[in-house]
Design a protein around this motif. Structure first.
Motif, PDB file in Angstrom:
ATOM      1  N   VAL A   1      38.989  57.472   3.949  1.00 23.17           N
ATOM      2  CA  VAL A   1      37.901  58.136   4.144  1.00 23.17           C
ATOM      3  C   VAL A   1      36.495  57.501   4.061  1.00 23.17           C
ATOM      4  CG1 VAL A   1      36.677  60.233   3.537  1.00 23.17           C
ATOM      5  CG2 VAL A   1      38.986  60.200   3.133  1.00 23.17           C
ATOM      6  N   ILE A   2      35.744  57.695   5.119  1.00 23.13           N
ATOM      7  CA  ILE A   2      34.166  57.210   5.174  1.00 23.13           C
ATOM      8  C   ILE A   2      33.308  58.299   5.379  1.00 23.13           C
ATOM      9  CG2 ILE A   2      32.814  55.661   6.211  1.00 23.13           C
ATOM     10  CD1 ILE A   2      34.995  53.920   7.294  1.00 23.13           C
ATOM     11  N   THR A   3      32.786  58.658   4.185  1.00 23.15           N
ATOM     12  CA  THR A   3      32.058  59.952   4.036  1.00 23.15           C
ATOM     13  C   THR A   3      30.879  59.804   5.064  1.00 23.15           C
ATOM     14  OG1 THR A   3      30.827  59.124   2.249  1.00 23.15           O
ATOM     15  CG2 THR A   3      32.506  60.450   1.700  1.00 23.15           C
ATOM     16  N   ASN A   4      30.013  58.598   5.032  1.00 27.21           N
ATOM     17  CA  ASN A   4      28.651  58.648   5.798  1.00 27.21           C
ATOM     18  C   ASN A   4      28.209  57.006   5.553  1.00 27.21           C
ATOM     19  OD1 ASN A   4      27.314  58.605   3.260  1.00 27.21           O
ATOM     20  ND2 ASN A   4      27.693  60.693   3.219  1.00 27.21           N
ATOM     21  N   ILE A   5      27.135  56.795   6.377  1.00 27.83           N
ATOM     22  CA  ILE A   5      26.637  55.384   6.399  1.00 27.83           C
ATOM     23  C   ILE A   5      25.186  55.788   6.324  1.00 27.83           C
ATOM     24  CG2 ILE A   5      26.240  53.275   7.783  1.00 27.83           C
ATOM     25  CD1 ILE A   5      29.010  53.617   6.726  1.00 27.83           C
ATOM     26  N   GLY A   6      24.468  55.393   5.117  1.00 29.52           N
ATOM     27  CA  GLY A   6      23.365  55.394   4.818  1.00 29.52           C
ATOM     28  C   GLY A   6      22.674  53.948   4.387  1.00 29.52           C
ATOM     29  N   ARG A   7      21.497  53.848   4.106  1.00 28.18           N
ATOM     30  CA  ARG A   7      20.618  52.721   3.879  1.00 28.18           C
ATOM     31  C   ARG A   7      20.773  52.538   2.015  1.00 28.18           C
ATOM     32  NH1 ARG A   7      14.793  50.553   5.337  1.00 28.18           N
ATOM     33  NH2 ARG A   7      14.627  48.619   3.929  1.00 28.18           N
TER      34      ARG A   7
ATOM     35  N   MET B   1      29.060  49.403   8.127  1.00 24.10           N
ATOM     36  CA  MET B   1      30.133  50.064   8.657  1.00 24.10           C
ATOM     37  C   MET B   1      31.368  49.011   8.728  1.00 24.10           C
ATOM     38  SD  MET B   1      31.504  52.975   9.283  1.00 24.10           S
ATOM     39  CE  MET B   1      32.885  53.635  10.366  1.00 24.10           C
ATOM     40  N   GLY B   2      31.086  47.881   9.236  1.00 24.84           N
ATOM     41  CA  GLY B   2      31.978  46.665   9.287  1.00 24.84           C
ATOM     42  C   GLY B   2      32.517  46.615   7.954  1.00 24.84           C
ATOM     43  N   GLU B   3      31.793  46.590   6.936  1.00 22.01           N
ATOM     44  CA  GLU B   3      32.553  46.295   5.419  1.00 22.01           C
ATOM     45  C   GLU B   3      33.281  47.626   5.117  1.00 22.01           C
ATOM     46  OE1 GLU B   3      32.505  43.724   3.966  1.00 22.01           O
ATOM     47  OE2 GLU B   3      31.736  42.701   5.832  1.00 22.01           O
ATOM     48  N   LYS B   4      32.647  48.927   5.205  1.00 20.59           N
ATOM     49  CA  LYS B   4      33.193  50.002   4.764  1.00 20.59           C
ATOM     50  C   LYS B   4      34.748  50.223   5.595  1.00 20.59           C
ATOM     51  CE  LYS B   4      29.313  51.972   2.847  1.00 20.59           C
ATOM     52  NZ  LYS B   4      29.328  51.835   1.658  1.00 20.59           N
ATOM     53  N   ALA B   5      34.631  50.063   6.587  1.00 14.26           N
ATOM     54  CA  ALA B   5      35.866  50.146   7.650  1.00 14.26           C
ATOM     55  C   ALA B   5      37.035  49.208   7.290  1.00 14.26           C
ATOM     56  CB  ALA B   5      35.482  50.113   9.299  1.00 14.26           C
ATOM     57  N   GLY B   6      36.681  48.347   6.315  1.00 12.86           N
ATOM     58  CA  GLY B   6      37.696  47.512   5.962  1.00 12.86           C
ATOM     59  C   GLY B   6      38.858  48.275   5.113  1.00 12.86           C
TER      60      GLY B   6
ATOM     61  N   ALA C   1      35.297  51.538  13.546  1.00 16.40           N
ATOM     62  CA  ALA C   1      36.472  52.184  12.689  1.00 16.40           C
ATOM     63  C   ALA C   1      37.499  52.200  13.517  1.00 16.40           C
ATOM     64  CB  ALA C   1      36.058  53.567  12.207  1.00 16.40           C
ATOM     65  N   SER C   2      37.443  52.526  14.565  1.00 15.74           N
ATOM     66  CA  SER C   2      38.622  52.468  15.725  1.00 15.74           C
ATOM     67  C   SER C   2      39.155  50.901  15.953  1.00 15.74           C
ATOM     68  CB  SER C   2      38.166  52.837  17.137  1.00 15.74           C
ATOM     69  OG  SER C   2      39.386  52.985  17.900  1.00 15.74           O
TER      70      SER C   2
END
Length: 440
Positions: A171-177, A191-196, A217-218
């Motif tokens: 799950v990735i909830t959101n991307i914020g600063r 996003m590149g790091e969280k999508a890991g 993510a895809s």
């Protein structure tokens, strides 16, 4: 534990990180993370709430659920729980004592092959504080024979110590600063790091975000990709007594008028993500008694109402988006006829001006701001915070510490006022502990 580097306290450079040391440590513990499936959760905001909501659904389903979250609000024990109950002091002491023996053995016999099976000295240094706590949680979950682990990422995702779990849903909830300098392209980098955490073949559930971030993510080759606004949707999100009433359309069903016992419109989004994630794990439509579990969720220091008359709220919002959600929740779900007294303590690596600007919709320009600093290495000194508050044309007071700020606010508040403690989870934790200790 205090002899091991704590990246939460130092916010150290994350370049050059690797999951290899964590994998070796877990190998020495018997690879406990392989014993149960996991739902793995990252995102800038909402991770803890989504974890609590998913755990509530899984428990209603009949699962024995282990949850791992960070940071803790008051005590380290909060980070790991089974069936909603935090680990006891004796159990935690036993786990950490065993871990110490394992770490000492690895350090004394680097070529033994105990941790890699190769017999090679890989030259890794001592594990970090977070790696040790994560390893303890994963070992404890296996010992408790959980059916599911709900695991919150500590920071980012790809190289986070938690990214060794046997995830079925990511799950990735959101991307914020947050934790970024805001230079052009930061959203894609974050996003590149969280999508890991999206391992090939798992189901990925994404909260509201831009199409270009969905594309990232895809690229991680999920087995299924479920995106808010496309594959599932929060159709209704209304205030209710004690929380929200939501209607959510998912790939399998439409769930109407579901009660969620958390304040704020943002919790409607979190609940939609949690519903979709657990539905994907279960592989079927969720029945109404199961959904009732969402009406029993409590999450410490997430717009937690700890007193009324005056209204006292403790919220661990620690970035501009989080503070904006706090201000919006106060405005939309509560009627404060008196003053709003803000007790604020912030980390020095945050976007201070943006966080203060986020308070204004709730009325900070009309009311008081009491500045403090939690007992944490990265805390911004209260005098620096006060200077920034005054630069925005607001009145600022300085307190010696969080407890002094809370006492000052409560002593001067009338029954019509609201006291809101926010700015950092560490500020929230100190305030919460202080109020509980003094039965306030």
């Amino acid at each position: 534990m205090d002899t091991h580097i704590n990246l939460e306290a130092t916010a150290g450079d994350t370049r050059g990180l690797s999951l290899a040391p964590m994998r070796e440590l877990l190998s020495a513990l018997g690879d406990p993370q392989a014993d149960y499936p996991a739902i793995h959760i990252t995102g800038t905001n909402g991770k803890g709430s989504v974890a609590a909501l998913v755990a509530a659904l899984a428990s209603r389903w009949g699962m024995t659920v282990g949850t791992y979250t960070s940071p803790h609000v008051e005590r380290i024990n909060e980070r790991m729980a089974v069936g909603g109950d935090p680990i006891s002091d004796p159990e935690l002491a036993e786990l950490l004592s065993h871990l110490r023996l394992v770490v000492d053995h690895i350090a004394a016999h680097p070529g033994s092959g105990i941790h890699t099976g190769s017999g090679l000295n890989t030259g890794f240094g001592p594990p970090s504080w977070f790696e040790l706590v994560t390893a303890a949680a994963l070992r404890w979950f296996a010992d408790a024979a959980v059916n599911l682990a709900v695991v919150e990422v500590g920071k980012l995702g790809r190289y986070d110590a938690t990214n060794v779990v046997n995830s079925r849903v990511a799950v990735i909830t959101n991307i914020g600063r947050d934790h970024t300098d805001g230079r052009p392209g930061w959203e894609a980098e974050v996003m590149g790091e969280k999508a890991g955490i999206i391992h090939p073949g798992v189901t990925a559930v994404l909260g509201p975000m831009a199409p270009e971030l969905v594309e990232i993510a895809s690229g991680e080759s999920p087995g299924d990709l479920l995106v808010a606004g496309e594959h599932f949707e929060l159709e209704e999100n209304r205030p209710a007594v004690g929380g929200r009433l939501i209607t959510v359309r998912t790939p399998r069903a439409r769930y109407e008028d579901v009660y969620v016992s958390l304040f704020g419109a943002h919790q409607g989004d979190n609940a939609a993500v949690a519903l979709t994630a657990f539905e994907a794990l279960a592989g079927c439509v969720l029945d109404e008694p199961l959904l009732d579990g969402l009406g029993e969720v409590t999450v410490p220091a997430r717009f937690e109402v700890v007193a009324r008359r005056p209204l006292v709220v403790i919220d661990g919002a620690h970035n501009p988006d989080g503070v904006a959600a706090t201000a919006a929740t106060l405005r939309d779900q509560f009627s404060v006829s008196g003053a709003i007294i803000w007790v604020i303590g912030i980390m020095r690596d945050k976007d201070l001006d943006a966080m203060l600007a986020a308070l204004e919709p709730a009325g900070a320009r009309r009311n008081r701001v009491i500045c403090c600093a939690p007992r944490w290495p990265r805390a911004l000194p209260a005098r620096d915070l006060a200077a920034a508050v005054r630069n925005r044309g607001l009145d600022a007071e300085i307190a010696d510490d969080v407890t002094g700020a809370v006492d000052t606010a409560l002593a001067s508040a009338t029954a019509k006022d609201a006291v809101v403690v926010t700015g950092s989870m560490y500020t929230a934790g100190e305030a919460r502990f202080h109020m509980a200790a003094h039965d306030r």
